[in-house]
Design a protein around this motif. Structure first.
Motif, PDB file in Angstrom:
ATOM      1  N   GLY A 164       0.801  -1.217   0.000  1.00 31.78           N
ATOM      2  CA  GLY A 164       0.000   0.000   0.000  1.00 31.78           C
ATOM      3  C   GLY A 164       0.832   1.264   0.000  1.00 31.78           C
ATOM      4  N   ILE A 165       2.071   1.174  -0.497  1.00 33.54           N
ATOM      5  CA  ILE A 165       2.988   2.309  -0.526  1.00 33.54           C
ATOM      6  C   ILE A 165       3.226   2.720  -1.973  1.00 33.54           C
ATOM      7  CG2 ILE A 165       5.327   3.093   0.032  1.00 33.54           C
ATOM      8  CD1 ILE A 165       5.324   0.857   2.214  1.00 33.54           C
ATOM      9  N   LYS A 166       3.159   4.015  -2.239  1.00 30.85           N
ATOM     10  CA  LYS A 166       3.420   4.517  -3.587  1.00 30.85           C
ATOM     11  C   LYS A 166       4.911   4.841  -3.708  1.00 30.85           C
ATOM     12  CE  LYS A 166      -1.120   6.743  -3.532  1.00 30.85           C
ATOM     13  NZ  LYS A 166      -1.802   8.059  -3.437  1.00 30.85           N
ATOM     14  N   LEU A 167       5.601   4.093  -4.537  1.00 33.94           N
ATOM     15  CA  LEU A 167       7.021   4.342  -4.783  1.00 33.94           C
ATOM     16  C   LEU A 167       7.160   5.248  -5.994  1.00 33.94           C
ATOM     17  CD1 LEU A 167      10.030   3.846  -4.287  1.00 33.94           C
ATOM     18  CD2 LEU A 167       9.827   1.734  -5.614  1.00 33.94           C
ATOM     19  N   MET A 168       7.739   6.416  -5.801  1.00 39.85           N
ATOM     20  CA  MET A 168       7.884   7.390  -6.893  1.00 39.85           C
ATOM     21  C   MET A 168       9.293   7.965  -6.864  1.00 39.85           C
ATOM     22  SD  MET A 168       4.251   9.418  -6.870  1.00 39.85           S
ATOM     23  CE  MET A 168       2.740   8.582  -7.391  1.00 39.85           C
ATOM     24  N   PRO A 169      10.260   7.246  -7.409  1.00 45.74           N
ATOM     25  CA  PRO A 169      11.649   7.711  -7.350  1.00 45.74           C
ATOM     26  C   PRO A 169      11.977   8.741  -8.416  1.00 45.74           C
ATOM     27  CG  PRO A 169      11.552   5.585  -8.425  1.00 45.74           C
ATOM     28  CD  PRO A 169      10.145   5.904  -7.986  1.00 45.74           C
ATOM     29  N   ARG A 170      13.070   9.455  -8.176  1.00 43.82           N
ATOM     30  CA  ARG A 170      13.637  10.348  -9.189  1.00 43.82           C
ATOM     31  C   ARG A 170      14.644   9.524  -9.990  1.00 43.82           C
ATOM     32  NH1 ARG A 170      16.741  15.589  -7.081  1.00 43.82           N
ATOM     33  NH2 ARG A 170      18.044  13.975  -6.147  1.00 43.82           N
ATOM     34  N   ILE A 171      14.340   9.275 -11.271  1.00 44.01           N
ATOM     35  CA  ILE A 171      15.135   8.354 -12.079  1.00 44.01           C
ATOM     36  C   ILE A 171      15.915   9.132 -13.130  1.00 44.01           C
ATOM     37  CG2 ILE A 171      15.063   6.313 -13.547  1.00 44.01           C
ATOM     38  CD1 ILE A 171      12.470   5.517 -12.230  1.00 44.01           C
ATOM     39  N   ARG A 172      17.219   9.114 -12.999  1.00 43.56           N
ATOM     40  CA  ARG A 172      18.047   9.840 -13.960  1.00 43.56           C
ATOM     41  C   ARG A 172      18.105   9.122 -15.303  1.00 43.56           C
ATOM     42  NH1 ARG A 172      21.277  10.203  -9.232  1.00 43.56           N
ATOM     43  NH2 ARG A 172      21.238  12.281  -8.310  1.00 43.56           N
ATOM     44  N   ASN A 173      18.174   7.800 -15.256  1.00 49.24           N
ATOM     45  CA  ASN A 173      18.360   7.022 -16.493  1.00 49.24           C
ATOM     46  C   ASN A 173      17.054   6.395 -16.972  1.00 49.24           C
ATOM     47  OD1 ASN A 173      18.170   5.310 -14.309  1.00 49.24           O
ATOM     48  ND2 ASN A 173      19.514   3.754 -15.166  1.00 49.24           N
ATOM     49  N   TRP A 174      15.959   7.138 -16.825  1.00 50.06           N
ATOM     50  CA  TRP A 174      14.649   6.556 -17.136  1.00 50.06           C
ATOM     51  C   TRP A 174      14.539   6.145 -18.600  1.00 50.06           C
ATOM     52  CZ3 TRP A 174      11.297   8.625 -20.699  1.00 50.06           C
ATOM     53  CH2 TRP A 174      11.583   9.913 -21.149  1.00 50.06           C
ATOM     54  N   LYS A 175      15.302   6.784 -19.491  1.00 49.97           N
ATOM     55  CA  LYS A 175      15.251   6.424 -20.912  1.00 49.97           C
ATOM     56  C   LYS A 175      15.732   4.997 -21.153  1.00 49.97           C
ATOM     57  CE  LYS A 175      16.254  11.147 -22.442  1.00 49.97           C
ATOM     58  NZ  LYS A 175      17.187  11.975 -23.231  1.00 49.97           N
ATOM     59  N   ASP A 176      16.590   4.502 -20.260  1.00 46.48           N
ATOM     60  CA  ASP A 176      17.153   3.166 -20.440  1.00 46.48           C
ATOM     61  C   ASP A 176      16.231   2.066 -19.910  1.00 46.48           C
ATOM     62  OD1 ASP A 176      19.420   4.407 -21.442  1.00 46.48           O
ATOM     63  OD2 ASP A 176      20.344   4.542 -19.463  1.00 46.48           O
ATOM     64  N   LEU A 177      15.161   2.452 -19.227  1.00 47.01           N
ATOM     65  CA  LEU A 177      14.249   1.454 -18.652  1.00 47.01           C
ATOM     66  C   LEU A 177      13.207   1.027 -19.687  1.00 47.01           C
ATOM     67  CD1 LEU A 177      13.651   3.057 -15.142  1.00 47.01           C
ATOM     68  CD2 LEU A 177      15.293   1.280 -15.760  1.00 47.01           C
ATOM     69  N   ILE A 178      12.793  -0.223 -19.559  1.00 46.51           N
ATOM     70  CA  ILE A 178      11.817  -0.787 -20.495  1.00 46.51           C
ATOM     71  C   ILE A 178      10.411  -0.512 -19.997  1.00 46.51           C
ATOM     72  CG2 ILE A 178      10.942  -2.925 -21.508  1.00 46.51           C
ATOM     73  CD1 ILE A 178      13.753  -4.070 -21.310  1.00 46.51           C
TER      74      ILE A 178
END
Length: 990
Positions: free
Chosen positions: A771-785
């Motif tokens: 029940g926890i919302k995980l919302m990280p700051r992602i520098r390399n988000w372009k590399d994620l699928i």
């Protein structure tokens, strides 16, 4: 007597003033209650007294003395009943008071604390004492059960007396039970441990407490010898088969806080039980240390081979250039108008001039090897004879078991152990090598005379490497270990979980069956993907170029107005000068945080002026000054006393309770609402230097030093909610959720932001299920699928972002496994950090990992779609994570006493305490700054300043220019600060 502040016994707190919201919620009679009071009471004084007793009993569970009821409650009820404020509160007749009390019991269906209630309490306390050792914890269980069964709570001293009697009786029985299982020879050895030996007058009992050192081969051999010595006493687990693990852990902690002279002063059964508990705990920890050292050693060998490979690449650049020149000469010759025979002769001549074809072929093979990413062929040169012998001894010492159906690696290990002393380079082999990669198999498998053989030196390293990987991922476990035990043993069985599933799923808002669970997620993913695709033309900050590469643009930063800057400067200028010891004293007066300190046994402190010494201990260890240096600057205390208090009166749990008191006090102030609503927090780590002779110490590339990570969770209100210590080699994401499990304060966020370190798929999955919302700051988000909801679906604008498809069948199939884990966590059977250490290591064997990974792909894709389409969300994440980074600067500033080694201990518990001490000082400063800023803001308003919430949003309670760190440290608890109750309801903005 146990301090009442450490228990959950209901009372009117002398530290926390009653807020207006509490008055309205708990102390305002309902319409039905007003009618009832009018029927029962004919006189005003009786109505007032009855109402006071009735509403306070509802809140407390017992009848307080009317004189002890806070004036704020009395005035509130008087105003509600339209009575004059000077109307006296008293009972003219004891008989009337007893009648009122009996009427209230009947109305609330509560039974007085009679003989039956006393017997029930004693039985409950005896049961609780089987798993708890601290009297406060046992008392809290009794209080909860009495309230649950509608019994009136007795006076505090009655509960304290029966709890202490129950604990003493239970513990004495356990001590006798453990002692009876120890042979006379073991008891004699225990007695020998307490006798001083050698030049430094040390005892064998001190040796029991030794912590593993850093992973050198010498320390590895020492730890193996230490393990053998610990096991020479016999496997202590047999003494604790029927005793709760929590209880064993508590006994071990108590034993660890004592020295040999203390143990000689207690009764024999308790002495033997405490030593046995500590010995058992150290046997577990030492096995953990051996496995960790094994994994570190293998990792070090791989790192050395990778560095060697890079060095060889540079070294063979000349050879590569020669081969290229050779090739270019041949190509030039082939372009000449010559016959093939002439060209062939020229090529042969050139080959001979370079040493012949064999030499050239050898050079080519070397360059091909050195320019690949495969370093495996270089590993053998970093496994010397001494290191190999030690690793084999370790693997023969530990009982390694598989947690999956796949036994291939286990069989390979047995084969390697059998062949340890075989001197042949190649050995016959017919085992399953399915666990090994193609690169490994290519390196180790050879065909000789029609038979399959393996190259022994590489085969051993292959097995060692996969052992380390599987132990970290949980596919292998070690019997008698704690950190590397079979995680499945810590899970509730499905029958126990099944009864909780429906209510749990309802509480966090997810379907309670696998089919609906999958359908709902699939629909969410499909709807959100379509929504973002449709909105793309309107999202100015998201640009996807012709090649399908996305870019996120930033908005211009908001400018701070001249008016706001002036207000900020004025607040900073007026902040009163304070020193750290003064702040610790003041905040104790406000919150009573030091009352939670006390002997680990749960008894009351028997030292003079304990609160003063507790405050000085926090100052000494929270600033990295340490006991010796602190005592040089403080006349009131000795180094021995500070060290003794730290060892005997402070645990991480005690520090967490003190932190909670400070957090709750901060939450009372209106000012923090200008910074956030408490619904979110950010998690981030900062590097801490520690002594290198430590198994947890590890070189951190990013920070360029050896140490560990102080990992903090900071609320959007700037207050630190949770802090812990983790080694550099541990993925920071493993601790990201633990704060939500441990946080008992009134600030309860449901969203966590983190840096890039917190974005692994298993963490997304576990967060969602909790029940926890995980919302990280992602520098390399372009590399994620990003994953499509199903195969074949296409999008007009954002299609290039997707490159995978969710396996919904996998999630549905293992839904029960997922829920079993989550409910086990909620029941306290396993921690999120222990579980995530397994789930953050890639494993194709572990079905639980695969299920969490697949669910995490869904949740992370949903988050990424929100992240790229919502600039306000990105700004919120950045703003909150920046608060954590600013908090890290505050904690570093507080480590002023020892700049180079922040944590001066090799003990894992002491390292954890050092971080929490520092956090406690930081939160004390935050609270003091909030109080001072509140006073100043109100003064400014009175002086005519027009202050809006937007002006205060740019302030921070981390300001420290007015705080003195150096000078003479004098403690004065007799200097009582002004009460803060009148500050809580001040209006600070329009």
């Amino acid at each position: 007597m146990t301090s009442i502040e450490r228990t959950a016994y209901p009372r009117f707190s002398k530290y926390r003033p009653i807020r207006d919201a509490e008055l309205r919620k708990f102390y305002t009679p309902t319409r039905e209650e007003v009618v009832l009071i009018d029927q029962l009471c004919k006189e005003q004084i009786h109505s007032l007294n009855f109402t006071l007793l009735y509403k306070t009993f509802q809140r407390l569970g017992y009848f307080p003395n009317l004189k002890d009821i806070p004036d704020k409650i009395v005035h509130h009820i008087k105003a509600f009943l339209n009575m004059a404020s000077d109307f006296s509160v008293y009972y003219e007749s004891d008989r009337t008071q007893r009648q009122h009390q009996q009427s209230i019991r009947e109305l609330l269906n509560v039974t007085p604390f009679n003989k039956e209630a006393m017997e029930f309490s004693i039985k409950t306390a005896l049961n609780a004492a089987q798993t708890k050792n601290n009297p406060a914890d046992i008392m809290n269980v009794v209080i909860e059960e009495l309230i649950h069964h509608h019994y009136e709570l007795p006076p505090y001293f009655t509960l304290d007396r029966l709890v202490r009697h129950a604990r003493a009786q239970t513990n004495n029985n356990i001590f006798e039970q453990i002692s009876e299982q120890l042979s006379p020879s073991i008891k004699a050895e225990f007695e020998a441990l307490l006798k001083p030996t050698g030049e430094y007058n040390r005892t064998g009992f001190n040796e029991l407490k030794n912590s593993p050192k850093r992973a050198t081969i010498t320390h590895f051999m020492d730890l193996l010898s230490h393990h053998d010595w610990l096991m020479s006493f016999g496997n202590m687990q047999t003494c604790f088969n029927d005793i709760a693990k929590v209880k064993i852990h508590q006994f071990a902690n108590e034993a660890k806080s004592l020295d040999a002279s203390n143990l000689r002063d207690i009764t024999l059964p308790k002495r033997y039980a405490l030593i046995a508990s500590l010995l058992y705990q150290m046997q577990l920890k030492t096995k953990d240390g051996l496995v960790t050292m094994f994994c570190r050693t293998i990792a070090s060998i791989h790192q050395s081979a990778k560095e060697k490979l890079e060095h060889l690449r540079i070294e063979h650049n000349d050879k590569l250039n020669n081969l290229l020149y050779f090739l270019s000469d041949i190509l030039i010759d082939t372009h000449q108008n010559l016959s093939p025979e002439v060209i062939g002769k020229m090529v042969l001549d050139k080959c001979l001039s370079q040493g012949g074809s064999e030499a050239l072929l050898r050079d080519c093979e070397q360059i091909i090897a050195y320019n690949s990413q495969n370093h495996l062929f270089l590993l053998a040169q970093f496994l010397n004879k001494k290191k190999r012998t030690t690793l084999f001894k370790l693997l023969r010492t530990l009982d390694i078991q598989s947690t999956t159906q796949d036994q291939a690696l286990k069989e390979a290990l047995a084969f390697v152990l059998d062949q340890e002393h075989d001197n042949n380079d190649f050995i016959s082999w017919d085992l399953d090598l399915s666990f090994a990669s193609k690169d490994w198999r290519k390196l180790i498998v050879r065909k000789q005379q029609g038979k399959t053989t393996v190259l022994k030196k590489h085969f051993e390293l292959c097995v060692f490497s996969y052992l380390a990987t599987y132990l970290k991922s949980g596919d292998l476990c070690v019997k008698g270990s704690e950190a590397y035990s079979d995680y499945r043993d810590h899970l509730l069985d499905w029958e126990a979980c099944d009864a909780e599933v429906s209510s749990y799923c309802k509480a966090i808002g997810i379907p309670d069956n696998p089919k609906d669970f999958v359908v709902e997620l699939q629909q969410k993913l499909e709807d959100l993907s379509k929504k973002v695709d449709q909105q793309y033309p309107e999202i100015e900050e998201l640009v996807i170029d012709k090649e399908g590469v996305p870019t996120l643009k930033r908005r211009k930063a908001k400018t701070i107005t001249h008016k706001t800057k002036r207000i900020m400067q004025e607040i900073t200028r007026r902040m009163p000068e304070r020193d750290i010891v003064e702040i610790l004293c003041n905040t104790h007066h406000y919150t009573g945080w030091a009352n939670f300190f006390g002997p680990i046994s749960g008894s009351e402190p028997k030292i003079d002026n304990p609160i003063e010494k507790y405050i000085l201990t926090v100052f000494a260890y929270g600033t990295s000054m340490g006991a010796t240096q602190a005592a040089r600057h403080i006349s009131e205390v000795s180094p021995h006393m500070l060290s003794w208090i730290n060892r005997r009166h402070v645990t991480p749990k005690i520090l967490d309770k003190s932190l909670t008191a400070l957090i709750n006090a901060c939450s009372d102030f209106m000012l923090i609402k200008a910074w956030g609503d408490g619904s979110s927090c950010a998690a981030d780590g900062t590097f801490c230097s520690i002594f290198q002779e430590n198994l947890l110490a590890e070189y951190h590339i990013r920070y360029g030093g050896t140490g560990g990570i102080a990992y903090h969770h900071v609320s959007d209100t700037y207050v630190a909610l949770f802090s812990t210590f983790i080694p550099c080699g541990v993925w920071e994401a493993v601790e990201i959720i633990e704060a939500f499990m441990q946080n008992e304060s009134e600030i309860q966020p449901d969203t966590v932001h983190s840096d890039t370190q917190g974005q692994s798929t298993p963490v997304f999955a576990l967060s969602y299920l909790l029940g926890i919302k995980l919302m990280p700051r992602i520098r390399n988000w372009k590399d994620l699928i990003l994953f499509r909801p199903y195969k074949g679906i296409r999008y007009e604008h954002i299609d290039s972002l997707f490159s995978g498809v969710i396996n919904w069948e996998l999630i549905e199939t293992h839904w029960k496994d997922l829920m079993q884990v989550v409910i086990s966590i909620k029941q306290g059977k396993i921690s999120t950090s222990v579980l995530l250490r397994k789930l953050t290591s890639y494993s194709t064997q572990n079905r639980l990992y695969l299920a969490f990974q697949e669910l995490g792909r869904v949740i992370r894709t949903l988050f990424l779609l929100e992240y790229i389409s919502n600039i306000e969300l990105r700004e919120k994440i950045t703003d909150t994570t920046n608060k954590t980074e600013n908090y890290n600067q505050l904690t570093t500033w507080l480590h002023f006493a020892f700049e180079y080694v922040i944590i001066a201990s090799n003990d894992a518990v002491e390292q954890e305490k050092a971080i929490k001490y520092n956090t406690l000082i930081a939160n004390a400063i935050i609270l003091q700054n909030i109080i001072d800023m509140t006073v100043i803001v109100y003064q400014l308003i009175q002086e005519g300043y027009a202050i809006g919430i937007e002006d205060l949003q740019h302030m921070s309670p981390y300001i420290r220019e007015h705080i003195k760190r150096f000078g003479n440290y004098v403690i004065n608890l007799n200097k009582i600060p002004k009460k803060i109750s009148e500050l809580l309801n001040l209006k600070l903005w329009n």
